[in-house]
Design an enzyme around this catalytic site. Structure first.
Site, PDB file in Angstrom:
ATOM      1  N   HIS A 170      -4.403   5.619   2.636  1.00  0.00           N
ATOM      2  CA  HIS A 170      -3.453   6.422   1.849  1.00  0.00           C
ATOM      3  C   HIS A 170      -3.904   6.483   0.397  1.00  0.00           C
ATOM      4  O   HIS A 170      -4.874   5.844   0.025  1.00  0.00           O
ATOM      5  CB  HIS A 170      -2.021   5.910   1.994  1.00  0.00           C
ATOM      6  CG  HIS A 170      -1.761   4.538   1.436  1.00  0.00           C
ATOM      7  ND1 HIS A 170      -2.356   3.403   1.930  1.00  0.00           N
ATOM      8  CD2 HIS A 170      -0.952   4.124   0.434  1.00  0.00           C
ATOM      9  CE1 HIS A 170      -1.923   2.350   1.254  1.00  0.00           C
ATOM     10  NE2 HIS A 170      -1.077   2.754   0.337  1.00  0.00           N
ATOM     11  N   HIS A 198      -2.676   5.576  -2.610  1.00  0.00           N
ATOM     12  CA  HIS A 198      -2.324   4.668  -3.717  1.00  0.00           C
ATOM     13  C   HIS A 198      -3.570   4.068  -4.381  1.00  0.00           C
ATOM     14  O   HIS A 198      -4.565   3.764  -3.718  1.00  0.00           O
ATOM     15  CB  HIS A 198      -1.406   3.543  -3.222  1.00  0.00           C
ATOM     16  CG  HIS A 198       0.009   3.998  -3.026  1.00  0.00           C
ATOM     17  ND1 HIS A 198       0.887   3.345  -2.191  1.00  0.00           N
ATOM     18  CD2 HIS A 198       0.697   5.039  -3.549  1.00  0.00           C
ATOM     19  CE1 HIS A 198       2.052   3.978  -2.215  1.00  0.00           C
ATOM     20  NE2 HIS A 198       1.962   5.009  -3.026  1.00  0.00           N
ATOM     21  N   ASP A 201      -4.325   1.233  -5.531  1.00  0.00           N
ATOM     22  CA  ASP A 201      -4.861  -0.061  -5.087  1.00  0.00           C
ATOM     23  C   ASP A 201      -5.574   0.058  -3.730  1.00  0.00           C
ATOM     24  O   ASP A 201      -6.001  -0.941  -3.152  1.00  0.00           O
ATOM     25  CB  ASP A 201      -3.765  -1.137  -5.047  1.00  0.00           C
ATOM     26  CG  ASP A 201      -2.645  -0.813  -4.077  1.00  0.00           C
ATOM     27  OD1 ASP A 201      -2.214   0.355  -4.020  1.00  0.00           O
ATOM     28  OD2 ASP A 201      -2.190  -1.735  -3.366  1.00  0.00           O
ATOM     29  N   HIS A 202      -5.734   1.298  -3.236  1.00  0.00           N
ATOM     30  CA  HIS A 202      -6.495   1.525  -1.994  1.00  0.00           C
ATOM     31  C   HIS A 202      -7.665   2.482  -2.202  1.00  0.00           C
ATOM     32  O   HIS A 202      -8.603   2.483  -1.423  1.00  0.00           O
ATOM     33  CB  HIS A 202      -5.565   2.047  -0.884  1.00  0.00           C
ATOM     34  CG  HIS A 202      -4.511   1.036  -0.542  1.00  0.00           C
ATOM     35  ND1 HIS A 202      -4.551   0.271   0.587  1.00  0.00           N
ATOM     36  CD2 HIS A 202      -3.411   0.626  -1.235  1.00  0.00           C
ATOM     37  CE1 HIS A 202      -3.514  -0.570   0.590  1.00  0.00           C
ATOM     38  NE2 HIS A 202      -2.812  -0.368  -0.504  1.00  0.00           N
ATOM     39  N   HIS A 257       5.496   4.978   4.199  1.00  0.00           N
ATOM     40  CA  HIS A 257       5.086   4.383   2.915  1.00  0.00           C
ATOM     41  C   HIS A 257       4.674   5.516   1.966  1.00  0.00           C
ATOM     42  O   HIS A 257       5.117   5.586   0.824  1.00  0.00           O
ATOM     43  CB  HIS A 257       3.944   3.417   3.162  1.00  0.00           C
ATOM     44  CG  HIS A 257       3.413   2.726   1.950  1.00  0.00           C
ATOM     45  ND1 HIS A 257       4.130   1.793   1.242  1.00  0.00           N
ATOM     46  CD2 HIS A 257       2.212   2.841   1.308  1.00  0.00           C
ATOM     47  CE1 HIS A 257       3.394   1.366   0.214  1.00  0.00           C
ATOM     48  NE2 HIS A 257       2.239   1.994   0.232  1.00  0.00           N
ATOM     49  N   ASP A 295      -0.795   0.044   4.325  1.00  0.00           N
ATOM     50  CA  ASP A 295       0.470  -0.518   3.842  1.00  0.00           C
ATOM     51  C   ASP A 295       1.635  -0.134   4.747  1.00  0.00           C
ATOM     52  O   ASP A 295       2.777  -0.008   4.289  1.00  0.00           O
ATOM     53  CB  ASP A 295       0.761  -0.035   2.414  1.00  0.00           C
ATOM     54  CG  ASP A 295      -0.125  -0.720   1.391  1.00  0.00           C
ATOM     55  OD1 ASP A 295      -0.934  -1.585   1.777  1.00  0.00           O
ATOM     56  OD2 ASP A 295      -0.009  -0.387   0.193  1.00  0.00           O
ATOM     57  N   HIS A 299      -2.618  -5.838   2.519  1.00  0.00           N
ATOM     58  CA  HIS A 299      -2.227  -6.871   1.538  1.00  0.00           C
ATOM     59  C   HIS A 299      -1.997  -8.235   2.191  1.00  0.00           C
ATOM     60  O   HIS A 299      -1.642  -8.313   3.370  1.00  0.00           O
ATOM     61  CB  HIS A 299      -0.910  -6.486   0.835  1.00  0.00           C
ATOM     62  CG  HIS A 299      -1.028  -5.327  -0.093  1.00  0.00           C
ATOM     63  ND1 HIS A 299      -1.275  -5.470  -1.441  1.00  0.00           N
ATOM     64  CD2 HIS A 299      -0.926  -3.993   0.132  1.00  0.00           C
ATOM     65  CE1 HIS A 299      -1.314  -4.263  -2.016  1.00  0.00           C
ATOM     66  NE2 HIS A 299      -1.109  -3.341  -1.069  1.00  0.00           N
TER      67      HIS A 299
HETATM   68 FE    FE Z   1      -1.088  -1.202  -1.405  1.00  0.00          FE
HETATM   69 ZN    ZN Z   2       0.337   1.566  -0.877  1.00  0.00          ZN
END
Ligand code: FE
Ligand code: ZN
Length: 254
Positions: A55, A57, A59-60, A113, A132, A170
């Site tokens: 996805h 985001h 942090d990905h 998400h 996530d 995570h």
């Molecule tokens: Fe994440």
């Molecule tokens: Zn995420």
């Protein structure tokens, strides 16, 4: 045969470096951070053929562009998110099959998400990269989708063969365990995991992967039809999906 290396990134993210041995093809799932991932790639294979994103985001996808520039990799992501996945080259559709070297993967569409969240499932390797959406003992926050979508998405993952290993985005397992124990306190399978999880966290070792079977026995978000959980919530005649929504809301403020 696929080799999988877990790369802890940022605070609690996991990126995954995968290597298809027979074809010598290397890919990374959700490179959270360029520096950390680059170091591992150079040390291990010194090449990167593909970047896969579950996805959009940060942090990905945070490492996408710089890794792509450095290793001339191709970026793969979901077609709906092509405008917000940095450097995307190949768009994937729901249920699409694709290969990393000689290993087949299927795209599972799991919104909730985010609207364009996908998982990468390999039947032959018995594993799924769940991003996530499904965590060990938990599930992702609902940012863009609806509770109903998230519930359906989790059910899709829950219906994979029980020996499928879950590689999630995570390390949230310990906090998730505390939440599960609060509303499912008599679950023997859950209680048996406490020491194991604590020792992993203490020694800085990932609690990942876990199997679908294990999660069905312990992850409260996959157990919304359990009478004991309904009673613990004081909602014993409520539908499975409403129980899920209630639990997801409770988790938001846990
Ligand atoms: Fe994440
Ligand atoms: Zn995420």
């Amino acid at each position: 045969m696929l080799n999988i290396e877990i790369i802890p990134c940022l605070n609690d993210n996991y990126s995954y470096l995968i290597h298809d041995e027979s074809a010598n093809i290397v890919a990374i799932i959700d490179p959270a951070d360029f520096d950390t991932c680059e170091k591992r790639i150079i040390k291990k294979y010194n090449k990167l053929d593909y970047i896969l994103n579950t996805h959009h985001h940060l942090d990905h996808v945070g490492g996408n562009q710089k890794l792509k520039d450095k290793f001339k990799s191709k970026v793969l992501g979901f077609e709906l998110d092509k405008h917000r996945i940095p450097g995307i080259d190949i768009t994937l559709k729901e249920k699409q099959n694709f290969k990393i070297g000689n290993t087949f993967f299927e795209v599972i569409y799991i919104p909730g998400h985010t609207k364009g969240h996908i998982a990468f499932y390999s039947k032959d390797e018995k594993l799924v990269f769940s991003g996530d959406t499904l965590f060990s003992l938990g599930c992702g926050k609902i940012f863009e989708g609806t509770h109903e979508q998230m519930f359906k998405s989790l059910n899709k993952l829950k219906s994979l063969p029980s020996d499928t290993k879950i590689y999630c985005g995570h390390e949230y397992t310990k906090k998730n365990l505390e939440f599960c124990l609060k509303y499912d306190p008599n679950n023997e399978f859950l209680k048996r995991k406490i020491n194991w999880i604590e020792s992993k966290i203490k020694s800085n070792t990932p609690t990942i992967p876990v199997s679908i079977d294990e999660e069905k026995k312990t992850n409260i978000f996959l157990r919304c039809n359990e009478p004991a959980i309904k009673i613990a919530l004081g909602l014993d005649s409520t539908s499975e999906q409403e129980i899920f929504s209630k639990l997801r809301d409770l988790k938001d403020s846990f």
